[in-house]
Scaffold this motif. Structure first.
Motif, PDB file in Angstrom:
ATOM      1  N   MET A  75     -26.145 -39.044 -15.360  1.00  0.00           N
ATOM      2  CA  MET A  75     -26.377 -38.601 -13.979  1.00  0.00           C
ATOM      3  C   MET A  75     -26.136 -37.278 -13.409  1.00  0.00           C
ATOM      4  N   GLU A  76     -26.471 -36.916 -12.189  1.00  0.00           N
ATOM      5  CA  GLU A  76     -26.392 -35.583 -11.803  1.00  0.00           C
ATOM      6  C   GLU A  76     -24.906 -35.014 -11.886  1.00  0.00           C
ATOM      7  N   ASP A  77     -23.962 -36.005 -11.664  1.00  0.00           N
ATOM      8  CA  ASP A  77     -22.501 -35.784 -12.251  1.00  0.00           C
ATOM      9  C   ASP A  77     -22.516 -35.956 -13.622  1.00  0.00           C
ATOM     10  N   PRO A  78     -22.250 -34.903 -14.614  1.00  0.00           N
ATOM     11  CA  PRO A  78     -22.385 -34.935 -15.883  1.00  0.00           C
ATOM     12  C   PRO A  78     -21.096 -35.809 -16.496  1.00  0.00           C
ATOM     13  N   THR A  79     -20.445 -36.232 -15.711  1.00  0.00           N
ATOM     14  CA  THR A  79     -19.441 -37.243 -16.227  1.00  0.00           C
ATOM     15  C   THR A  79     -19.560 -38.722 -15.944  1.00  0.00           C
ATOM     16  N   VAL A  80     -20.951 -39.043 -15.720  1.00  0.00           N
ATOM     17  CA  VAL A  80     -21.200 -40.235 -15.574  1.00  0.00           C
ATOM     18  C   VAL A  80     -22.537 -40.663 -16.283  1.00  0.00           C
ATOM     19  N   HIS A 135     -22.128 -47.807 -14.769  1.00  0.00           N
ATOM     20  CA  HIS A 135     -21.937 -46.671 -15.195  1.00  0.00           C
ATOM     21  C   HIS A 135     -20.651 -46.323 -16.089  1.00  0.00           C
ATOM     22  N   LYS A 137     -17.887 -43.605 -16.875  1.00  0.00           N
ATOM     23  CA  LYS A 137     -17.332 -42.570 -16.365  1.00  0.00           C
ATOM     24  C   LYS A 137     -16.425 -42.069 -17.587  1.00  0.00           C
ATOM     25  N   PRO A 141     -17.613 -33.877 -19.242  1.00  0.00           N
ATOM     26  CA  PRO A 141     -19.052 -34.189 -19.610  1.00  0.00           C
ATOM     27  C   PRO A 141     -18.793 -34.765 -21.270  1.00  0.00           C
TER      28      PRO A 141
END
Length: 521
Positions: A75-80, A135, A137, A141
């Motif tokens: 995702m845009e959030d690189p931890t998801v 998702h 998490k 990243p």
């Protein structure tokens, strides 16, 4: 020979009749458990993957392919990471597969008794977004998460709760749970019978989603029989009692290649065989040296390393079905370099001099713990090592035993000197570095104390700049190699022998996937 033939006649006399498209196969050892999160061990995973499925699987080329997830993306959030799940899938006992089962599985696989928790150590939580979207998490990243979850097999939450197996079996303590002998996955085959160390019978899952894909398997029944004696395995295949032998004895390969009706496939396995030395203990439990630990002196480790004639092991014991190793990572896995894999010099004279410099001119004694039913010719390899170390004055007592006794001894930190092999579930260096170098891992009993290396391994897990990550991996391997807490022996080859009527692609992880097999009528 007569007693061997009699033994396998008795063994197969009790086999149930095989269906028209049946496969009877054997390996030298059995799965340790059917609990899919309790043991990160080759035969255990090979058995589990016939019944259970991960979100992301591997093709015969080891490339990633969809299984219970149809797609995945960062995702845009690189931890998801987002996973879109396959709809309409049912567990064997009728429970519908949903995102909640994925959430439960990751929670379970992260429990303290799980042997898979370190593979997914960066996972913070799994969240169900809707019935078919999850998702995952991570703490920082994680660019290789899909590669890390190919052996995380999905369990039904309701089945696990109903049978009180919401936590993985504690194999180190010998715990028994319902999941040890029962299974309920979504995979291509359903467990019909489980008799540990005797036989395991699987039957076709008529509702498996993969049967509607192009070129599905056509197998009705699989009968697995562990046969520890190599001659008996070969005799059973040659006589027609078996269709497939997984760990084909190297000494019989030429004969089987000449046998009409049989085919033999061979390939380099992504597995290194090595020995670990406990350098952290004040005094070894099995040594005649008291008050200090000879393995704590790097000169002793260097001496033992240069006393091992790897080429002789490869040629005389492995019959050429291996390559001498200078590192714990095999070719084909991300981070392998031939330069780091360079062999130490074979120099018994220098080895004896190093022992004398370290204060062991008269040598010392120690016990080597070894398997006799896990790796190709494992006990013979250990016997050869005993002789090679004797030439420099290290007197080794060999304790060879079944993997079911050997592995708990490592996990419970009860060994000074041990044989181990390590493949790759992720095809990435971090898997090896994390399991074999980090100080709190149950498969690392070396007592290695290198905080800079530990910090480097943690940083590799979340580094997204790939050139930078590759450089960190190189440095980590060089540091671990310089410590010499492990003695690499060889990169193992593998050979599968089977009847011509069976088509089953060989895989470098040595795990047959019968979902890819076909049997001629």
């Amino acid at each position: 020979m007569r007693h061997i033939i009699f033994a396998f006649i008795l063994l197969f006399a009790a086999q149930p009749a095989v269906a028209e498209n049946g496969v009877r196969w054997a390996a030298q050892g059995d799965a340790i458990t059917l609990d899919p999160h309790a043991q990160n061990e080759g035969m255990t995973l090979a058995t589990a993957q016939q019944v259970y499925e991960p979100l992301v699987n591997r093709a015969e080329t080891m490339a990633l392919t969809s299984a219970l997830a149809l797609s995945w993306r960062l995702m845009e959030d690189p931890t998801v990471w987002e996973f879109k799940l396959r709809p309409g899938v049912m567990f064997h006992e009728g429970q519908p597969f949903t995102a909640d089962d994925v959430v439960f599985t990751f929670e379970r696989a992260l429990k303290p008794t799980s042997d898979m928790k370190d593979i997914i150590g960066t996972v913070r939580e799994a969240v169900a977004i809707d019935p078919y979207t999850v998702h995952i998490k991570t703490d920082g990243p994680n660019p290789i998460l899909p590669q890390q979850i190919t052996d995380i097999f999905i369990m039904s939450r309701s089945w696990a709760e109903a049978n009180q197996v919401t936590e993985p079996q504690d194999t180190a303590s010998g715990q028994e749970t319902y999941a040890v002998r029962h299974a309920n996955g979504t995979g291509p085959f359903i467990l019909e019978l489980r008799e540990p160390d005797v036989r395991t019978v699987l039957v076709r899952n008529p509702n498996w989603w993969g049967l509607s894909e192009p070129d599905p398997h056509n197998i009705d029944r699989i009968i697995f029989t562990p046969i520890s004696n190599a001659a008996t395995r070969v005799a059973a295949l040659l006589s027609g009692e078996l269709d497939f032998v997984l760990d084909t004895p190297v000494q019989d390969l030429a004969r089987m290649r000449r046998t009409p009706g049989l085919s033999v496939q061979s390939i380099a396995e992504v597995r290194a065989i090595f020995m670990g030395l406990d350098t952290g203990r004040d005094e070894l439990r099995s040594s005649d040296v008291k008050g200090k630990n000879p393995f704590a002196d790097i000169r002793v480790r260097q001496a033992m390393n240069m006393a091992i004639d790897r080429e002789a092991i490869v040629q005389r014991i492995m019959r050429g079905m291996a390559e001498p190793a200078g590192m714990l990572l095999s070719p084909g896995i991300g981070g392998y370099t031939a330069e780091i894999d360079a062999l130490p010099p074979l120099d018994p004279d220098r080895a004896r001099a190093l022992l004398a410099e370290a204060g062991y001119a008269d040598g010392f004694s120690v016990t080597l713990d070894c398997t006799n039913d896990r790796y190709m010719n494992d006990e013979a390899i250990c016997q050869a090592v005993v002789g090679m170390l004797a030439r420099i004055g290290v007197r080794v007592r060999l304790d060879a035993k079944s993997k079911t006794l050997h592995f708990p001894k490592i996990q419970n930190n009860e060994t000074d000197f041990y044989l181990l092999g390590w493949g790759s579930g992720t095809m990435d260096s971090h898997y090896h570095l994390d399991f074999l170098a980090m100080p709190d891992r149950v498969w690392n009993r070396t007592g290695l104390n290198d905080p800079e290396l530990f910090a480097m391994i943690n940083a590799i897990a979340t580094e997204t700049d790939l050139p930078k990550r590759d450089a960190m991996i190189d440095e980590a391997w060089l540091r671990l190699k310089a410590d010499e807490v492990y003695i690499p022996l060889h990169h193992q080859g593998l050979a599968w022998a089977m009847k011509n009527r069976l088509s089953l692609p060989i895989q470098p992880d040595n795990q047959p996937q019968f979902r890819l097999a076909r049997v001629a009528p």
